[in-house]
Write a protein that holds these residues in place. Structure first.
Motif, PDB file in Angstrom:
ATOM      1  N   ASN A 211     -25.136 -35.231  33.648  1.00  0.00           N
ATOM      2  CA  ASN A 211     -24.805 -35.918  31.996  1.00  0.00           C
ATOM      3  C   ASN A 211     -24.691 -34.769  31.018  1.00  0.00           C
ATOM      4  O   ASN A 211     -23.730 -34.880  30.160  1.00  0.00           O
ATOM      5  N   TYR A 215     -20.911 -34.390  28.801  1.00  0.00           N
ATOM      6  CA  TYR A 215     -21.184 -34.733  27.336  1.00  0.00           C
ATOM      7  C   TYR A 215     -20.339 -33.608  26.979  1.00  0.00           C
ATOM      8  O   TYR A 215     -19.547 -33.483  25.944  1.00  0.00           O
ATOM      9  N   ASN A 219     -17.362 -33.845  24.510  1.00  0.00           N
ATOM     10  CA  ASN A 219     -17.297 -33.365  23.168  1.00  0.00           C
ATOM     11  C   ASN A 219     -17.128 -31.877  22.622  1.00  0.00           C
ATOM     12  O   ASN A 219     -17.321 -31.608  21.347  1.00  0.00           O
ATOM     13  N   ILE A 260     -26.620 -38.236  25.230  1.00  0.00           N
ATOM     14  CA  ILE A 260     -26.059 -38.042  26.414  1.00  0.00           C
ATOM     15  C   ILE A 260     -26.500 -38.818  27.497  1.00  0.00           C
ATOM     16  O   ILE A 260     -25.611 -39.265  28.232  1.00  0.00           O
TER      17      ILE A 260
END
Length: 563
Positions: A211, A215, A219, A260
């Protein structure tokens, strides 16, 4: 540091400790020194490493079972070489020298809950390893390593993840799952960036790390304004290592870790394989063709690492204990196959079949203990009847997937009892109650059966009876083994049945049907529907799964009120 949560809270770190054990050994011990393995060292909990009393071994060689198989015996042997107390003191001194103010060690293994640290300290330690101990990190991404007496196998679940550069994971009851993991990620206009991720007290370290990686890929961007054309890139800049880390406004998100983890799929992907048997002709083939490297048998099964849950049937004990019962065919696999399977991405195995008792209850119990040590779950058996009857539950994306297994082919004298290890039999008079209780605890229950007749391409009435009965009791998916060939499939009420998946790894070279099996893909959706994919696995002359013929997705939606 890009993201952090509770980074200064102190928790037990389990086998992550072994990274410090390796670093201190390299700093303080002659790696060419020959040390003798004592009975006291081998009394340590855990069997990984395959060391023997009185064995003489180079200290530098002990680093491999330490880091690849997380061998507690290897950790204690390394510490004993220079005096256990002095070695542990050196571990604590090293932590102090590196500025790891909240880190302490009580043993070289991580078995002690007094081996503690923080996510922040471990992140600092990982940067030290990357800069000053790259050789140790390189060891942690080796698939296997051999000296003249041993071959050790990597049991890290991160081994097949793209960009993984090394690290260590751990687990004890007090720590839950822990990990220090280093990656290289393409987070800029060109090249890659080094990323360190540390997790403590995780219920699912693999999911948490994945995860975070996802993320970051979505990002985080390293570069300058000139080559950044995404709107969010310009919202916040902070210098890092001479470049700019261009991030979204973190202060606009109350808890970035909630952001997340909330982006979870509505589907859990699973792969089901048939029989795995790594003794007899397979063992001989591995020695002849792969230099004793059991992990080579899985080298074409990279699909395992792209799947949430991988299940198969372990056709016999994996142990060096027990007494041969001299059945017509008697299997006992080298225990090193277990870390090799973990490193390949196997999540859970059935231990309910006619061959698990070939070397008696001692070998069976030892197999279960070794599966636990390597964090492979098992269904269909346990250390006692209560454990055997409980489903193994894997929670993914908020969905609870349960596994339970039965053998319809014995061995009857190895049935699990109140105080004795053993397996579940399909003839158990409490069959309905066991399945119903398991179904109540999960969202999707998978029941595996060892049933049917060998080499028959179609299921029989007994198989149909048991499979239907389990679905009537609440099972969603039925997975069969034992015939050594692929059998037919059936949708019954709101359940799906695969009567036999054939062989995944076996030495039955006498027919084309036994030299291939089904690697059944099943995606379970939150709405209860399934997507089934029937992939054929073909074995080569070395009995290695060498070719996968991918099937087509088939969506199965069940009618309402069918149960």
């Amino acid at each position: 540091m890009i993201l952090a949560k509770n980074e200064e809270k102190i928790f037990p770190i389990a086998s992550v400790s072994k990274l410090m054990t390796a670093a201190v050994s390299e700093d303080t011990e002659d790696q060419n020194d020959i040390t003798e393995i004592s009975a006291k060292v081998l009394a340590t909990e855990g069997e990984n490493g395959d060391l023997r009393t009185g064995e003489k071994i180079r200290v530098g060689d002990l680093i491999y079972p330490l880091l690849l198989e997380s061998s507690n015996d290897a950790a204690e042997a390394i510490a004993a070489d220079s005096g256990r107390g002095a070695f542990i003191a050196a571990m604590n001194d090293k932590a102090k020298d590196l500025g790891l103010a909240s880190t302490a060690f009580a043993d070289p293994t991580g078995l002690s809950e007094q081996n503690v640290s923080t996510a922040k300290d471990l992140f600092t330690f990982s940067t030290y390893l990357k800069a000053e101990k790259p050789d140790l990190l390189a060891m942690t991404i080796k698939r296997s390593y051999s000296n003249k007496k041993h071959t050790w196998f990597n049991n890290s679940q991160f081994l097949g993840v793209n960009g993984y550069e090394g690290g260590k994971r751990g687990y004890i009851n007090e720590s839950l799952q822990t990990a220090v993991s280093l990656f290289t990620l393409p987070l800029g206009s060109s090249g890659t960036r080094n990323i360190g991720i540390t997790v403590l007290r995780s219920p699912d370290r693999y999911k948490d790390v994945q995860n975070i990686l996802n993320y970051l890929k979505r990002n985080v961007y390293y570069g300058g304004d000139a080559d950044a054309d995404l709107a969010w890139v310009k919202q916040k800049e902070s210098p890092l290592a001479g470049d700019y880390a261009l991030l979204p406004k973190i202060d606009a998100v109350p808890d970035i870790f909630s952001t997340i983890t909330e982006r979870e799929p509505d589907t859990v992907s699973m792969l089901f394989g048939g029989d795995i048997m790594l003794d007899r002709g397979v063992r001989n083939s591995i020695i002849k063709n792969f230099g004793g490297d059991y992990s080579a048998m899985f080298e074409h099964l990279g699909i395992f690492h792209d799947t949430d849950i991988v299940f198969a049937n372990l056709e016999g004990p994996a142990s060096d204990k027990g007494v041969d019962r001299h059945n017509l065919y008697s299997f006992r696999m080298d225990p090193s196959v277990i870390p090799a399977m973990k490193g390949a991405g196997v999540s859970i195995l059935s231990v309910a079949n006619n061959h698990v008792g070939d070397w008696g209850p001692l070998a069976y119990a030892d197999t279960i203990a070794r599966l636990k040590e390597n964090e492979i779950l098992y269904a269909g058996g346990g250390t006692n009847a209560h454990e055997a009857e409980q489903p193994q539950i894997i929670e993914k994306y908020g969905m609870k997937i349960g596994f339970i297994g039965f053998s319809d082919k014995g061995p009857n004298d190895l049935a699990a009892r109140e105080d004795n290890p053993g397996l579940l039999l399909a003839s158990n008079p409490r069959f309905d109650e066991i399945v119903q209780n398991a179904a109540k605890q999960v969202d999707f229950l998978i029941v595996s059966f060892h049933f049917g007749e060998e080499y028959e391409a179609k299921h029989n009435e007994r198989q149909s009876y048991l499979a239907h009965k389990a679905i009537d009791d609440g099972a969603k998916i039925i997975i069969g083994a034992h015939p050594h060939v692929v059998q037919d499939f059936e949708t019954y009420k709101n359940g799906y049945i695969a009567y036999s998946l054939g062989n995944l790894i076996f030495d039955q070279y006498f027919s084309s049907s036994t030299m291939q099996g089904m690697l059944l893909g099943i995606d379970v959706n939150r709405d209860g529907s399934l997507v089934v994919n029937k992939n054929i696995v073909q074995l080569n002359r070395a009995f290695q799964p060498a070719k996968i013929i991918m099937g087509k997705d088939e969506k199965i939606a069940f009618p309402a009120n069918t149960q």
